[in-house]
Scaffold this motif. Sequence first.
Motif, PDB file in Angstrom:
ATOM      1  N   ASP A  51       0.835  -1.204   0.000  1.00  6.90           N
ATOM      2  CA  ASP A  51       0.000   0.000   0.000  1.00  6.90           C
ATOM      3  C   ASP A  51       0.869   1.253   0.000  1.00  6.90           C
ATOM      4  O   ASP A  51       0.598   2.213  -0.731  1.00  6.90           O
ATOM      5  CB  ASP A  51      -0.933   0.011   1.212  1.00  6.90           C
ATOM      6  CG  ASP A  51      -2.047  -1.016   1.106  1.00  6.90           C
ATOM      7  OD1 ASP A  51      -2.305  -1.475  -0.042  1.00  6.90           O
ATOM      8  OD2 ASP A  51      -2.655  -1.359   2.130  1.00  6.90           O
ATOM      9  N   ARG A  52       1.912   1.242   0.841  1.00  5.49           N
ATOM     10  CA  ARG A  52       2.808   2.392   0.871  1.00  5.49           C
ATOM     11  C   ARG A  52       3.556   2.535  -0.450  1.00  5.49           C
ATOM     12  O   ARG A  52       3.798   3.641  -0.929  1.00  5.49           O
ATOM     13  CB  ARG A  52       3.798   2.248   2.032  1.00  5.49           C
ATOM     14  CG  ARG A  52       4.855   3.343   2.088  1.00  5.49           C
ATOM     15  CD  ARG A  52       4.244   4.738   2.119  1.00  5.49           C
ATOM     16  NE  ARG A  52       5.266   5.777   1.944  1.00  5.49           N
ATOM     17  CZ  ARG A  52       5.044   6.941   1.370  1.00  5.49           C
ATOM     18  NH1 ARG A  52       3.847   7.235   0.878  1.00  5.49           N
ATOM     19  NH2 ARG A  52       6.015   7.816   1.253  1.00  5.49           N
ATOM     20  N   TYR A  53       3.910   1.401  -1.043  1.00  4.58           N
ATOM     21  CA  TYR A  53       4.580   1.400  -2.356  1.00  4.58           C
ATOM     22  C   TYR A  53       3.695   2.108  -3.375  1.00  4.58           C
ATOM     23  O   TYR A  53       4.133   3.020  -4.080  1.00  4.58           O
ATOM     24  CB  TYR A  53       4.847  -0.051  -2.772  1.00  4.58           C
ATOM     25  CG  TYR A  53       5.597  -0.234  -4.073  1.00  4.58           C
ATOM     26  CD1 TYR A  53       6.947  -0.569  -4.087  1.00  4.58           C
ATOM     27  CD2 TYR A  53       4.953  -0.116  -5.304  1.00  4.58           C
ATOM     28  CE1 TYR A  53       7.636  -0.762  -5.275  1.00  4.58           C
ATOM     29  CE2 TYR A  53       5.633  -0.304  -6.500  1.00  4.58           C
ATOM     30  CZ  TYR A  53       6.970  -0.631  -6.479  1.00  4.58           C
ATOM     31  OH  TYR A  53       7.649  -0.813  -7.668  1.00  4.58           O
ATOM     32  N   ASP A  54       2.422   1.722  -3.457  1.00  4.97           N
ATOM     33  CA  ASP A  54       1.513   2.344  -4.416  1.00  4.97           C
ATOM     34  C   ASP A  54       1.216   3.798  -4.063  1.00  4.97           C
ATOM     35  O   ASP A  54       1.007   4.633  -4.949  1.00  4.97           O
ATOM     36  CB  ASP A  54       0.217   1.541  -4.510  1.00  4.97           C
ATOM     37  CG  ASP A  54       0.390   0.250  -5.297  1.00  4.97           C
ATOM     38  OD1 ASP A  54       1.339   0.183  -6.111  1.00  4.97           O
ATOM     39  OD2 ASP A  54      -0.410  -0.684  -5.111  1.00  4.97           O
ATOM     40  N   GLU A  55       1.199   4.102  -2.764  1.00  7.89           N
ATOM     41  CA  GLU A  55       1.007   5.496  -2.357  1.00  7.89           C
ATOM     42  C   GLU A  55       2.161   6.353  -2.873  1.00  7.89           C
ATOM     43  O   GLU A  55       1.947   7.477  -3.352  1.00  7.89           O
ATOM     44  CB  GLU A  55       0.933   5.573  -0.833  1.00  7.89           C
ATOM     45  CG  GLU A  55       0.690   6.978  -0.295  1.00  7.89           C
ATOM     46  CD  GLU A  55       0.631   6.999   1.222  1.00  7.89           C
ATOM     47  OE1 GLU A  55       1.028   8.031   1.809  1.00  7.89           O
ATOM     48  OE2 GLU A  55       0.203   5.987   1.816  1.00  7.89           O
ATOM     49  N   ARG A  56       3.381   5.820  -2.782  1.00  7.43           N
ATOM     50  CA  ARG A  56       4.532   6.543  -3.305  1.00  7.43           C
ATOM     51  C   ARG A  56       4.434   6.702  -4.814  1.00  7.43           C
ATOM     52  O   ARG A  56       4.781   7.756  -5.365  1.00  7.43           O
ATOM     53  CB  ARG A  56       5.820   5.797  -2.928  1.00  7.43           C
ATOM     54  CG  ARG A  56       7.097   6.437  -3.475  1.00  7.43           C
ATOM     55  CD  ARG A  56       7.246   7.868  -3.032  1.00  7.43           C
ATOM     56  NE  ARG A  56       8.419   8.508  -3.590  1.00  7.43           N
ATOM     57  CZ  ARG A  56       8.509   9.807  -3.845  1.00  7.43           C
ATOM     58  NH1 ARG A  56       7.489  10.615  -3.578  1.00  7.43           N
ATOM     59  NH2 ARG A  56       9.617  10.309  -4.360  1.00  7.43           N
TER      60      ARG A  56
END
Length: 245
Positions: free
Chosen positions: A176-181
């Motif tokens: 999720d954090r990867y896609d947020e970035r």
Amino acid sequence: MPGTRHSARTLPLELRWDDRHPLPSRWVVPDGVRPPAPGRAGAAFDFSARMSALCADVAARCEELRHVHMPRVLVSFTPSRNRSRYGLQARVTPLRFRDGALTRSHGPTDYQVQRFFVDGREMLYVLTFCLPRFLDQTFREKLITVFHELYHMAPSFNGDLRRHPGRYAVHSHSKDRYDERMGELVDDYLADHPAPAAFAFLRAGARELWEAHGGIVGAVVPRPKLLPVGAVPRQAAARNRKGPK
């Protein structure tokens, strides 16, 4: 990742395409549409070419993706197995092992990923989109997917994937954090972009693109196989494992 080890030694270690043997292509067919008659593909929307140009623009404008060199990335597509908008959207397949090695040992045998060449240039990655599913995402979802896959390519651009510390080496500890970035990178890319025509085609769905251009085509290549190359003496194996120059 490349396909699993294949026991058939008849498969070639290299696949090459050029003017005499062009990359195979096929129609990307939205729901409720019939492919045009043979010979009409020349006027159709070339997804692979347009996506390759978009990715080159992204790499040129995004500092974190400057390492991506699109002339060594083969852009292809795989047909959606069903019409659900959920499921595989895209994948990047590395054509090297860790740190750009050409071969990897398993017991006494070395294995190699099939090597792909286009017009004499060796490819380091195959970037594959699932169509028409990918095209039926929202505009923002499509761009996040593009950034997501490009970001997987190793910063050294040696045919390996970017590796993060810890258990989750591909997506770091949080997808999720990867896609947020990736969303943050997309926003930076879109802000005051001087040539929005580069990504304008992503604002249309598959059916709209088809109707606007009289068809959609894209390159289709086999997923690279992992093949045995035999027992290699230790010194020769060390030479083989050096990455591309």
